[in-house]
Design a protein around this motif. Structure first.
Motif, mmCIF file in Angstrom:
data_model
loop_
_atom_site.group_PDB
_atom_site.id
_atom_site.type_symbol
_atom_site.label_atom_id
_atom_site.label_comp_id
_atom_site.label_asym_id
_atom_site.label_seq_id
_atom_site.Cartn_x
_atom_site.Cartn_y
_atom_site.Cartn_z
ATOM 1 N N ALA A 20 1.034 -1.225 -0.041
ATOM 2 C CA ALA A 20 -0.003 0.009 0.075
ATOM 3 C C ALA A 20 0.806 1.303 -0.083
ATOM 4 O O ALA A 20 0.575 2.147 -0.518
ATOM 5 N N ARG A 21 2.020 1.218 0.637
ATOM 6 C CA ARG A 21 3.113 2.162 0.622
ATOM 7 C C ARG A 21 3.799 2.583 -0.552
ATOM 8 O O ARG A 21 4.424 3.745 -0.604
ATOM 9 N N TYR A 22 3.660 1.846 -1.600
ATOM 10 C CA TYR A 22 4.517 2.259 -2.804
ATOM 11 C C TYR A 22 3.536 1.887 -4.190
ATOM 12 O O TYR A 22 3.706 0.734 -4.598
ATOM 13 N N ARG A 23 2.681 2.916 -4.324
ATOM 14 C CA ARG A 23 1.634 2.521 -5.458
ATOM 15 C C ARG A 23 1.169 3.984 -5.982
ATOM 16 O O ARG A 23 1.112 4.700 -5.320
ATOM 17 N N LEU A 24 0.225 3.714 -6.917
ATOM 18 C CA LEU A 24 -0.722 4.934 -7.577
ATOM 19 C C LEU A 24 -2.013 4.777 -7.049
ATOM 20 O O LEU A 24 -2.581 3.721 -7.189
ATOM 21 N N TYR A 25 -2.539 5.868 -6.644
ATOM 22 C CA TYR A 25 -3.915 6.089 -6.330
ATOM 23 C C TYR A 25 -4.469 7.218 -7.067
ATOM 24 O O TYR A 25 -3.870 8.269 -7.546
ATOM 25 N N SER A 26 -5.846 7.158 -7.197
ATOM 26 C CA SER A 26 -6.350 8.216 -7.801
ATOM 27 C C SER A 26 -7.324 9.411 -6.893
ATOM 28 O O SER A 26 -7.940 8.776 -5.746
#
Length: 378
Positions: free
Chosen positions: A234-240
């Motif tokens: 969760a700490r290394y990804r893309l979110y919108s």
């Protein structure tokens, strides 16, 4: 400061991207680069869109500052033009499939007989030897063969394309430049040239060093998007965000992760992204999607937690940080219009004046300078 490659002569037989970008870097550091092209049409990149007054922007971006000689390499008179240049050249860059330069009488052994000090750099997809040596391919094939595409390929119904030309530039251009410079240093000691075999597919492996450690050495099964560097955490990804803009969360270290969680008010029982990654990621996504990127951007910047809003290329070019460092100060002349040149990883002290406007030569513009028949192609 004197440019480090001043007085270095480079003969460029490459086309499109890997070789031309490599010789552009050499040119920016002071080398004289002579680019050889097909008469009448020139290399294919001259005809690509977009254009300014009929001149290809992509071609100009990669080939400004070089000399252009229009020469039919298959003609019986070609060697009359090339021999004097081969005798004094320091570097030759070619990008044909293995065997083509040999058939033209310009293979490494033939050229070494003329100039044993020459650094001869061959850039191909798969190298000069091996079962795939003569196979056709492009960047997508090379990164696929190197295992990189499998690491983060997206959903089956809409596979994710690579964001950049990793094999072309990372596996072709950069290794070519690095090894050319190493060969020039080695030549100072030995007096001998070298044949550099640059394989783009092989160079691509370096960009997933962690996959080599996990998948090759440790023998682990790496699922697409499941690694810690491809969205598995969760700490290394893309979110919108709610406005559709994406937030790049790169809070790998615990202190950055906790600071990020504080910004979005992540519940304490959902901050452990190891025990239940799916639940943690879902809550982060929900919270970031509750506000637009304009809301999150200043908060994340103030928290200094390795999280930022993803920018478009146009936005990045206007970023106050990059403009303050003069990243786009170098200018390029394309059919009379002054535009920003492509940023290159050459330290400013080694380059020509920062604001100088260069341009790409017309096809065959320098034929007479280098002893070739005049060209009437513009």
């Amino acid at each position: 400061m004197t440019q480090p490659l001043k007085d270095i002569l480079v003969l460029d037989f490459s086309t499109l991207l890997p070789g031309p970008m490599a010789t552009l870097m050499l040119s920016e550091a002071g080398a004289e680069v002579v680019k050889f092209e097909r008469p009448a049409t020139g290399e294919d990149a001259r005809h690509t869109d977009p254009k300014i007054e009929g001149e290809s922007i992509g071609f100009a971006v990669l080939n400004h500052g070089k000399r252009s000689v229009a020469l039919d390499l298959k003609s019986i008179d070609a060697m009359n033009v090339l021999r004097p240049l081969l005798e004094k050249a320091d570097v030759l860059v070619e990008q044909f499939r293995p065997g083509v330069m040999d058939r033209l009488g310009l293979g490494y052994e033939a050229v070494r007989a003329i100039n044993p000090r020459l650094i001869y750099c061959s850039i191909t997809g798969y190298g000069q030897t091996g079962p795939k040596a003569t196979a056709a391919g492009h960047d997508l094939n090379y990164v696929g063969d190197a295992g990189i595409l499998s690491l983060s390929r997206g959903p089956d119904d809409q596979p994710t394309m690579p964001f950049g030309l990793i094999a072309d530039i990372g596996g072709g251009t950069y290794p070519a430049v690095v090894n050319i410079l190493l060969a020039l240093i080695a030549r100072q000691k030995s007096g001998n040239g070298a044949h550099l075999d640059i394989a783009m597919a092989e160079g691509a492996f370096t960009f997933a060093y962690w996959a080599h450690a996990e998948g090759v050495v440790a023998g682990q099964d790496i699922k697409s998007g499941g690694s810690r560097l491809t969205g598995g955490l969760a700490r290394y990804r893309l979110y919108s965000a709610s406005d559709g803009r994406q937030i790049a969360v790169g809070a790998l270290e615990e202190k950055f992760w906790q600071a990020f969680c504080d910004v979005i008010d992540q519940p304490a029982d959902l901050r452990d992204d190891q025990s239940d990654p799916a639940a943690c990621s879902a809550e982060v996504a929900r919270r970031l999607a509750s506000q637009p990127s304009t809301y999150w951007e200043p908060l994340l910047a103030a928290a200094d937690c390795c999280c930022s809003v993803v920018k478009t290329p146009a936005e990045a070019a206007l970023d106050p940080h990059f403009t303050a460092r003069g990243l786009f100060d170098r200018k390029l002349d394309i059919s009379g219009e002054t535009v920003a040149a492509l940023p290159l990883p050459i330290t400013p002290e080694f380059r020509m004046s920062r604001g100088k406007a260069g341009r790409a030569s017309n096809l065959g513009e320098d034929n007479i300078r280098y002893g070739a028949e005049p060209s009437d192609t513009k």
